[in-house]
Write a protein that holds these residues in place. Structure first.
Motif, short mmCIF file in Angstrom:
data_model
loop_
_atom_site.label_atom_id
_atom_site.label_comp_id
_atom_site.label_asym_id
_atom_site.label_seq_id
_atom_site.Cartn_x
_atom_site.Cartn_y
_atom_site.Cartn_z
N LEU A 151 7.77 -9.05 -12.43
CA LEU A 151 7.12 -9.59 -11.23
C LEU A 151 6.28 -10.79 -11.63
O LEU A 151 6.32 -11.85 -11.02
CB LEU A 151 6.09 -8.60 -10.68
CG LEU A 151 6.47 -7.36 -9.93
CD1 LEU A 151 5.21 -6.58 -9.67
CD2 LEU A 151 7.17 -7.72 -8.66
N THR A 152 5.51 -10.56 -12.68
CA THR A 152 4.52 -11.53 -13.14
C THR A 152 5.12 -12.91 -13.39
O THR A 152 4.46 -13.92 -13.16
CB THR A 152 3.88 -11.00 -14.45
OG1 THR A 152 3.55 -9.64 -14.24
CG2 THR A 152 2.66 -11.78 -14.85
N VAL B 171 25.88 -9.88 1.14
CA VAL B 171 26.94 -10.76 0.64
C VAL B 171 28.05 -9.85 0.12
O VAL B 171 27.84 -9.01 -0.77
CB VAL B 171 26.41 -11.69 -0.47
CG1 VAL B 171 27.56 -12.42 -1.15
CG2 VAL B 171 25.41 -12.67 0.11
N GLU C 161 19.42 -11.01 2.18
CA GLU C 161 19.00 -9.74 1.57
C GLU C 161 19.76 -8.62 2.27
O GLU C 161 19.77 -8.56 3.49
CB GLU C 161 17.48 -9.58 1.71
CG GLU C 161 16.95 -8.17 1.52
CD GLU C 161 17.34 -7.51 0.19
OE1 GLU C 161 17.11 -8.13 -0.86
OE2 GLU C 161 17.88 -6.39 0.21
N LEU D 231 1.48 -4.14 -11.35
CA LEU D 231 0.50 -4.87 -12.15
C LEU D 231 1.00 -6.28 -12.39
O LEU D 231 2.20 -6.48 -12.58
CB LEU D 231 0.30 -4.20 -13.51
CG LEU D 231 -0.42 -2.86 -13.50
CD1 LEU D 231 -0.37 -2.24 -14.89
CD2 LEU D 231 -1.87 -3.01 -13.04
N THR E 284 13.91 -3.23 -6.80
CA THR E 284 12.87 -2.98 -7.80
C THR E 284 11.52 -3.54 -7.36
O THR E 284 10.47 -3.02 -7.76
CB THR E 284 13.30 -3.62 -9.14
OG1 THR E 284 14.61 -3.15 -9.44
CG2 THR E 284 12.38 -3.22 -10.26
N SER E 285 11.54 -4.58 -6.55
CA SER E 285 10.28 -5.26 -6.22
C SER E 285 9.34 -4.47 -5.31
O SER E 285 8.28 -4.98 -4.94
CB SER E 285 10.58 -6.63 -5.62
OG SER E 285 11.27 -7.41 -6.56
N THR F 136 12.35 -12.14 -7.28
CA THR F 136 13.04 -13.24 -7.95
C THR F 136 13.66 -14.19 -6.92
O THR F 136 13.45 -15.41 -6.97
CB THR F 136 14.13 -12.69 -8.90
OG1 THR F 136 13.54 -11.69 -9.73
CG2 THR F 136 14.73 -13.77 -9.77
N THR G 19 5.14 -0.90 -11.38
CA THR G 19 3.81 -0.32 -11.62
C THR G 19 2.75 -1.11 -10.84
O THR G 19 1.59 -0.74 -10.77
CB THR G 19 3.49 -0.33 -13.13
OG1 THR G 19 4.57 0.32 -13.82
CG2 THR G 19 2.22 0.43 -13.46
#
Ligand SMILES: Cc1cc2nc3c(=O)[nH]c(=O)nc-3n(C[C@H](O)[C@H](O)[C@H](O)COP(=O)(O)OP(=O)(O)OC[C@H]3O[C@@H](n4cnc5c(N)ncnc54)[C@H](O)[C@@H]3O)c2cc1C
Length: 602
Positions: A430-431, A196, A51, A66, A59-60, A32, A64
């Motif tokens: 993600l998509t 941060v 980061e 896809l 999570t990235s 994101t 799964t």
């Protein structure tokens, strides 16, 4: 070749952030945040991204993997969403054809489970039309015999038929790093391992952030006109620091209560009296530190609901399915089994989660659930926990909805904005990263940089330099790389290399041919590591072994064989002392053991 993105430039990047304010500061280097940084930088904003760990640490790197057309949204009748993610996957495939790869999915059909033959047939047809799937790739319905021929490991008694439909697979962490690198090319100032820790305010509005750098032990400040919180599962932690999260009420004065009616939220403030909010969209509470704090103006009172999803990896030999399969489980959920290289992976679970967000691991119960689900559908596989080579677990940063179970929660993204100006984004997939980024950057430009009229054009920015034009080019490139690798007895790595790095393999092959050694497999891994050091900001062993190469998940044998050699390379690269070497080795060993920790019953 791309701009250097290595430890050598890190200090300079930090200095740039410290010395000159940015227009937009993004917190979080998952997909994101990466997508937002790329979109904003390409539209001409001066962008910073911080980061706290490695890129895609959250999570990235634990999905799964896809690029979905969103079949589950169809079940929930969210047609708009199916259309949006359906067209998005075609765009992301075009932007990185080596990394977002077409994958046909088999959906076995059963008498008493799922939607049944005709509803599935109609549903998939609608799905294809909404997602704009090319006629040759559209769904194909199968008879019982055809389904069993397609996948002989299925339990024959139960199967009534099947369907094959189009999906795309990817590597989430690689997709994230390619977006990060592209954003860096476009001028975004991006630094990993920088957390941060607080916000800077001017006239009650956020004007920047305080940052801690665990690598140097320093802390510094970054000034920014706008701050976007894209911290995934940690979004609420930052909203709590900003005092703009309702769950904070719960933290301090007991459980937060549901709103009694729209715009009339109440809370028990611990002094025996329920107080109404002062006006719709402007709820306030006294948080016990003497100051009334504003609630969010958009997304007021919302909070995250984290659910954990686990995947297990077994060797392909132990579960040799012919293609990716999406199958029903007795409890009404659906599970994927996806072949990848020398492995097959299975997932996922969906359970509420309230433990540490920094150490999310599969437990014994998760593993048993998945193994049992597979064995019921594919008894011939007869898997046991001993077959599991590796695993990962991730958190879905979903938006809480009162009374809904983990699986029922919407996967839609939402934007919250606090009165202090903090813009947070959570939910999503993600998509949908590109569209989420577009919505955020449109909002930021409209509210803060209206003179900048430029519209989003990330649908035409390829995600690696010298990108492939289409998937046929990817296949041709594989063919020519195979010839070069055959000479070195490394032909088995063709698919892995091309899907991981695309045409960046040319640089790796160059490095390899100039640094050959007797063990060519080790020489190849060192050439990949060199590429990671120079162009992908690899700073720690797990950055390379987990998120740049996926070895921890998909080739644990290669990892185990070469981990000492890789650690030695790190020692030389970063001039580690003996103590640092010991510490970094321990950290890596912990990461490795956590991926199989569920073998110990708890
Ligand atoms: C089990 C599972 C399976 C999934 N499968 C799919 C799938 O197949 N397809 C799909 O499209 N989607 C899938 N998803 C959803 C998708 O993975 C997520 O929506 C997406 O990865 C979320 O990305 P993010 O950038 O918002 O969060 P994250 O990737 O978690 O990124 C947030 C980042 O913020 C950083 N951060 C946190 N706090 C700070 C701070 N104070 N300072 C600096 N940085 C900070 C974190 O370290 C982290 O790297 C799945 C999710 C799960 C859990």
């Amino acid at each position: 070749m791309s701009l250097a993105f290595s430890a050598r430039v890190r200090e300079d990047l930090i200095r740039q952030l410290e010395t000159m304010p940015v227009d937009l500061l993004v917190i979080g280097g998952g997909i994101t945040g990466a997508g937002i940084a790329l979109d904003a930088a390409s539209r001409g904003l001066r962008v910073g991204l911080l980061e706290k760990n490695d890129f895609a640490f959250g999570t990235s790197s634990r999905s799964t993997k896809l690029i979905h057309g969103g079949l589950r949204y169809l079940k929930q009748l969210e047609f708009g969403l199916v259309k949006e993610v359906g067209s998005e996957r075609a765009i992301v495939h075009r932007l990185a054809p080596h990394l977002v790869v077409p994958e046909k999915m088999l959906l076995p059909l059963y008498e008493k489970k799922g939607l049944g033959y005709w509803l599935t047939s109609i549903g998939l047809k609608i799905y294809d039309l909404l997602a704009g799937v090319k006629p040759e790739d559209q769904r194909r319905m199968l008879t019982r015999n055809q389904t069993l021929r397609q996948e002989p490991l299925l339990k024959p008694e139960d199967v009534k038929g099947g369907a094959i439909y189009a999906e795309y697979r990817t590597d989430d962490a690689r997709l994230t790093i390619e977006i990060i690198k592209t954003a860096h090319e476009k001028g975004a100032i991006i630094v990993s391992y920088c957390q941060v820790t607080n916000f800077i305010y001017e006239s009650e509005k956020i004007a920047g952030v305080q940052v801690a750098d665990p690598i140097t032990g320093n802390s510094f400040a970054v000034r920014s006109k706008v701050v976007v919180n894209a911290a995934g599962p940690w979004v609420d932690e930052l909203r709590a620091i900003d005092h703009s999260k309702d769950a904070q009420i719960a933290d301090k004065v007991g459980p937060a209560r549901p709103y009694d009616k729209v715009g009339q939220a109440r809370l028990n403030d611990g002094v025996g009296q329920a107080r109404p909010y002062d006006k719709v969209g402007q709820a306030r509470l006294n948080d016990g530190v003497g100051q009334a704090r504003p609630y969010d103006k958009v997304g007021q009172g919302k909070r995250l609901h984290l659910t954990k999803g686990v995947h297990l990896v077994v060797s392909y030999d132990r579960f040799p399915i012919k293609q990716a399969i999406y199958f029903d489980v007795d409890d009404g959920r659906m599970i994927f089994a996806i072949p990848r290289g020398r492995t097959t992976y299975l997932g996922t679970t969906d359970t509420n989660y309230n433990e540490s967000k920094d150490e999310v691991i599969a437990n014994h119960e998760d593993a048993v659930y998945l193994i049992n689900a597979v064995n019921r559908t594919f008894p011939a596989a007869n898997l046991s926990l001993k077959d599991v080579e590796s695993s990962w677990a991730g958190l879905r940063p979903l938006i809480h909805e009162e009374g809904k179970s983990a699986s029922e929660l919407s996967r839609k993204d939402e934007i919250f904005e606090s009165d202090s100006g903090l813009i947070s984004i959570a939910g999503g997939k993600l998509t949908g990263y590109r569209k989420m980024a577009e919505r955020i950057v449109d909002k930021v430009i409209k509210e803060y940089f209206s003179q900048l009229e430029k519209r989003c054009f990330t649908d035409s920015i390829p995600l690696t330099e010298s990108n492939f034009k289409n998937y046929s080019e990817v296949k041709n490139y594989k063919g020519s790389l195979a010839i070069k690798l055959r000479v070195l007895n490394l032909e088995d790595f063709v698919g892995y290399l091309v899907h991981n790095y695309g045409k960046q393999c040319d640089a790796i092959m160059n490095r390899l041919s100039n640094n050959l050694e007797k063990d060519t497999e080790l020489a190849l891994l060192k050439a990949e590591l060199w590429f990671g050091f120079e162009y992908e900001m690899v700073l720690k062993p797990a950055d390379f072994l987990v998120r740049r190469t996926g070895l921890l998940y998909f080739n644990i044998l290669r990892l185990r064989k070469y981990k000492e050699a890789i650690l030695r390379e790190f020692k030389v690269q970063f001039g580690w002392t003996e103590d640092q070497s010991v510490l970094e080795t321990e950290i890596l060993e912990k990461v490795i053991s956590e991926s199989s920790g569920f073998l110990i019953e708890n």
